[in-house]
Scaffold this motif. Structure first.
Motif, mmCIF file in Angstrom:
data_model
loop_
_atom_site.group_PDB
_atom_site.id
_atom_site.type_symbol
_atom_site.label_atom_id
_atom_site.label_comp_id
_atom_site.label_asym_id
_atom_site.label_seq_id
_atom_site.Cartn_x
_atom_site.Cartn_y
_atom_site.Cartn_z
ATOM 1 N N SER B 31 0.815 -1.222 0.000
ATOM 2 C CA SER B 31 0.000 0.000 0.000
ATOM 3 C C SER B 31 0.851 1.276 0.000
ATOM 4 O O SER B 31 0.364 2.332 -0.399
ATOM 5 C CB SER B 31 -0.965 0.008 1.186
ATOM 6 N N VAL B 35 2.359 2.584 -4.471
ATOM 7 C CA VAL B 35 1.979 3.971 -4.775
ATOM 8 C C VAL B 35 3.234 4.804 -5.040
ATOM 9 O O VAL B 35 3.309 5.549 -6.017
ATOM 10 C CB VAL B 35 1.152 4.580 -3.619
ATOM 11 N N ARG B 79 -6.543 -5.061 9.240
ATOM 12 C CA ARG B 79 -7.823 -5.652 9.646
ATOM 13 C C ARG B 79 -7.591 -6.785 10.644
ATOM 14 O O ARG B 79 -8.272 -6.882 11.659
ATOM 15 C CB ARG B 79 -8.589 -6.208 8.444
ATOM 16 N N GLU B 83 -9.082 -6.604 14.438
ATOM 17 C CA GLU B 83 -10.116 -7.546 14.869
ATOM 18 C C GLU B 83 -9.622 -8.560 15.891
ATOM 19 O O GLU B 83 -10.407 -9.366 16.383
ATOM 20 C CB GLU B 83 -10.680 -8.282 13.638
ATOM 21 N N ALA B 100 -9.123 2.759 4.413
ATOM 22 C CA ALA B 100 -10.470 2.196 4.393
ATOM 23 C C ALA B 100 -10.351 0.682 4.287
ATOM 24 O O ALA B 100 -9.244 0.144 4.329
ATOM 25 C CB ALA B 100 -11.267 2.781 3.235
ATOM 26 N N ILE B 101 -11.495 0.006 4.125
ATOM 27 C CA ILE B 101 -11.514 -1.453 4.258
ATOM 28 C C ILE B 101 -10.510 -2.159 3.332
ATOM 29 O O ILE B 101 -9.730 -2.991 3.788
ATOM 30 C CB ILE B 101 -12.938 -1.985 3.986
ATOM 31 N N GLY B 102 -10.530 -1.816 2.050
ATOM 32 C CA GLY B 102 -9.642 -2.480 1.095
ATOM 33 C C GLY B 102 -8.188 -2.318 1.470
ATOM 34 O O GLY B 102 -7.381 -3.251 1.377
ATOM 35 N N LEU B 103 -7.836 -1.135 1.925
ATOM 36 C CA LEU B 103 -6.450 -0.869 2.310
ATOM 37 C C LEU B 103 -6.089 -1.625 3.590
ATOM 38 O O LEU B 103 -4.990 -2.161 3.722
ATOM 39 C CB LEU B 103 -6.241 0.640 2.490
ATOM 40 N N ASN B 105 -7.095 -4.388 4.441
ATOM 41 C CA ASN B 105 -6.873 -5.793 4.110
ATOM 42 C C ASN B 105 -5.534 -6.014 3.414
ATOM 43 O O ASN B 105 -5.171 -7.142 3.098
ATOM 44 C CB ASN B 105 -8.013 -6.314 3.223
ATOM 45 N N SER B 106 -4.822 -4.938 3.118
ATOM 46 C CA SER B 106 -3.511 -5.057 2.475
ATOM 47 C C SER B 106 -2.385 -4.557 3.368
ATOM 48 O O SER B 106 -1.378 -5.225 3.536
ATOM 49 C CB SER B 106 -3.477 -4.234 1.178
ATOM 50 N N ARG B 187 -11.696 13.185 7.537
ATOM 51 C CA ARG B 187 -12.945 12.433 7.528
ATOM 52 C C ARG B 187 -12.713 11.106 8.213
ATOM 53 O O ARG B 187 -11.603 10.790 8.609
ATOM 54 C CB ARG B 187 -13.469 12.255 6.108
ATOM 55 N N ALA B 189 -13.089 7.861 7.079
ATOM 56 C CA ALA B 189 -12.370 6.813 6.346
ATOM 57 C C ALA B 189 -11.316 7.445 5.446
ATOM 58 O O ALA B 189 -11.420 8.621 5.087
ATOM 59 C CB ALA B 189 -13.344 5.998 5.499
ATOM 60 N N ASN B 190 -10.310 6.644 5.092
ATOM 61 C CA ASN B 190 -9.284 7.097 4.153
ATOM 62 C C ASN B 190 -8.566 8.371 4.599
ATOM 63 O O ASN B 190 -8.076 9.123 3.773
ATOM 64 C CB ASN B 190 -9.913 7.345 2.771
#
Lengths: 160, 308
Positions: B31, B35, B79, B83, B100-103, B105-106, B187, B189-190
């Protein structure tokens, strides 16, 4: 340096010999013609390219192909071919969730990921579930309503 | 474009052998690296050295307890960390609000440390809880405090043949009476941290402070924490003048570049809020451990939940 990378794509064993540093996103679109995987921001912010990697939602613009070696990838094409995916697609259509449509494949993946983990989400949980997916038409309310519709229409299906 | 080598080891030993032979870029979640090395749409990221992908190494993708210490594998994702009930509360908070969620998970904890960004989400709690990194090479293993391992902006104490394999947390929220974690982002998320404060306090039976810690991210070239500042309040009873003394001293150790006054004020308010509320709760006998809000500005945090 090219390498042969094998993985499961939408339930089928596939294999490709190419540069393992290519983005999984490009390989899915160009080599496997999964054009539902959309490229938006290219840096993991927008969620348009979301897929499931070993069941977890990820953004393949950030993942080199080599990281998928021996793993399992499911794209929006794989999801919509299932009964659960069909329920989401129908709910998005009936709920008027789709405006320009660019974010929708990612939203469908996010909805599937959310409902598979949480069959009865609250509105806050739905908004959190799609918090990594940007809709530039800003049509979030109808997307949220459509996910609620998919949750109620699917009922026990989501618990399987 | 000349293609570089890409190694995909199947075991940690194999990875260490590769690292011993060649100074490869170690890529876990990707991640940050994907980038920072990206080119334009449709093109393969450009790496100037060979890359080794360690995302799926089973040895460094598990979370377990060893005695009272929590061990988090370097390739565990945000994540998995957020958790896991084994992971200390502060670290779970930081992991659960990263991207956010996708990130989540990585992105991995090893990558977040190795990236050594002063805005990284996990170093704040890791500094606070005296976390150590476990570093392996073919020569053996060593451990180092995360706060020493991260030398400065984008600089870590890692030899070319070494790899981060684990993060070890000797402390958790159980070692404190009240805890605080607050990320100021644009904000929910992200968000990249504007400033994040992690704090914890423990009282002795006579009402004096026996342990107090505070760390801030995005307030300098690396995460800020100072035992000298914390010692001002240790052994004493919390009082408004003492809080202001701690705030002034903390203000002296941070050096935010952009929007410095905003970041300084955020730190002042967080410290004032936490210490004032902790003392109030101590006097009232309130056992509610999590103090997570600014005055009039509520952001819900996950409750403390741990395996007994």
């Amino acid at each position: 340096m090219d390498k042969t990378i094998s993985f499961k794509l939408n339930g089928e064993a596939v294999s490709i010999t190419t540069d393992p540093l290519r983005r999984l996103l490009d390989v899915l679109r160009e080599d496997f013609k999964c054009h539902g995987v959309k490229e938006g921001c290219s840096e993991g912010e927008c969620g348009a390219c979301s897929v499931l990697l070993n069941g977890e939602m990820v953004t393949p613009c950030l993942i080199p192909l080599g990281a998928a070696d021996g793993q399992e990838v499911v794209t929006v094409e794989g999801i919509t071919a299932t009964e659960k995916g069909d329920i989401i697609v129908q709910a998005f259509a009936d709920g008027g969730a789709v405006q320009c449509g660019f974010c929708i494949p990612g939203m469908v993946v996010a909805a599937y990921y959310l409902l598979s983990r949480n069959p009865n989400p609250t509105e806050d949980e739905i908004r959190l579930g799609i918090s990594g997916n940007l809709c530039r038409c800003t049509g979030y309310d109808l997307i949220v309503e459509s996910i609620k519709l998919a949750a109620s229409r699917g009922g026990d299906i989501w618990k399987k | 474009m000349e293609k570089v080598m890409c190694y995909i080891p199947k075991t940690l030993n194999e990875a260490l052998e590769i690292r011993n032979k060649e100074d490869v870029i170690v890529l876990a979640g990707g991640s940050d690296l994907m980038v920072s090395h990206k080119r334009t749409i449709g093109l393969t990221p450009k790496f100037d050295k060979s890359v080794m992908i360690i995302r799926n190494l089973p040895e460094i993708r598990k979370i377990y307890m060893d005695g009272s210490e929590c061990h988090i594998g370097a390739a565990c994702t945000s994540r998995e960390i957020a958790e896991s009930p084994l992971v200390p509360w502060h670290v779970r908070q930081a992991a659960s609000r990263m991207g956010a969620i996708g990130l989540r998970n990585s992105a991995t904890i090893g990558g977040n440390i190795a990236n050594a960004s002063p805005k990284g989400d996990t170093p704040g709690p890791l500094y606070l809880l005296d976390a150590r990194v476990k570093i392996a090479s073919t020569d053996g293993v060593r451990e180092e405090l995360v706060s020493d391992f991260i030398i400065k902006f984008r600089t870590i104490d890692l030899k070319p043949n070494e790899m981060i394999t684990e993060v070890i947390l000797p402390l958790s929220e159980d070692d404190f009476d009240y805890v605080f974690w607050h990320k100021v982002g644009t904000r929910k998320a992200n968000a990249i941290s504007k400033v994040t404060l992690s704090q914890a306090v423990k009282f002795a039976s006579d009402g004096t402070v026996c342990d107090y810690r505070a760390s801030a991210t995005a307030t300098g070239s690396k995460t800020n924490r100072s035992r000298d500042v914390e010692n001002i309040i240790i052994g004493k009873r919390i009082a408004p003048e003492l809080i202001e003394e701690v705030i002034a001293a903390f203000d002296g150790i941070i050096s935010p570049r952009a929007m410095p006054e905003f970041r300084r004020e955020s730190c002042r308010r967080s410290i004032r809020r936490f210490l004032t509320e902790a003392e109030k709760r101590r006097i009232e006998g309130c056992r509610d451990k999590v103090i997570d809000t600014y005055d009039g500005y509520y952001v819900p945090c996950a409750p403390v939940c741990r395996l007994s």
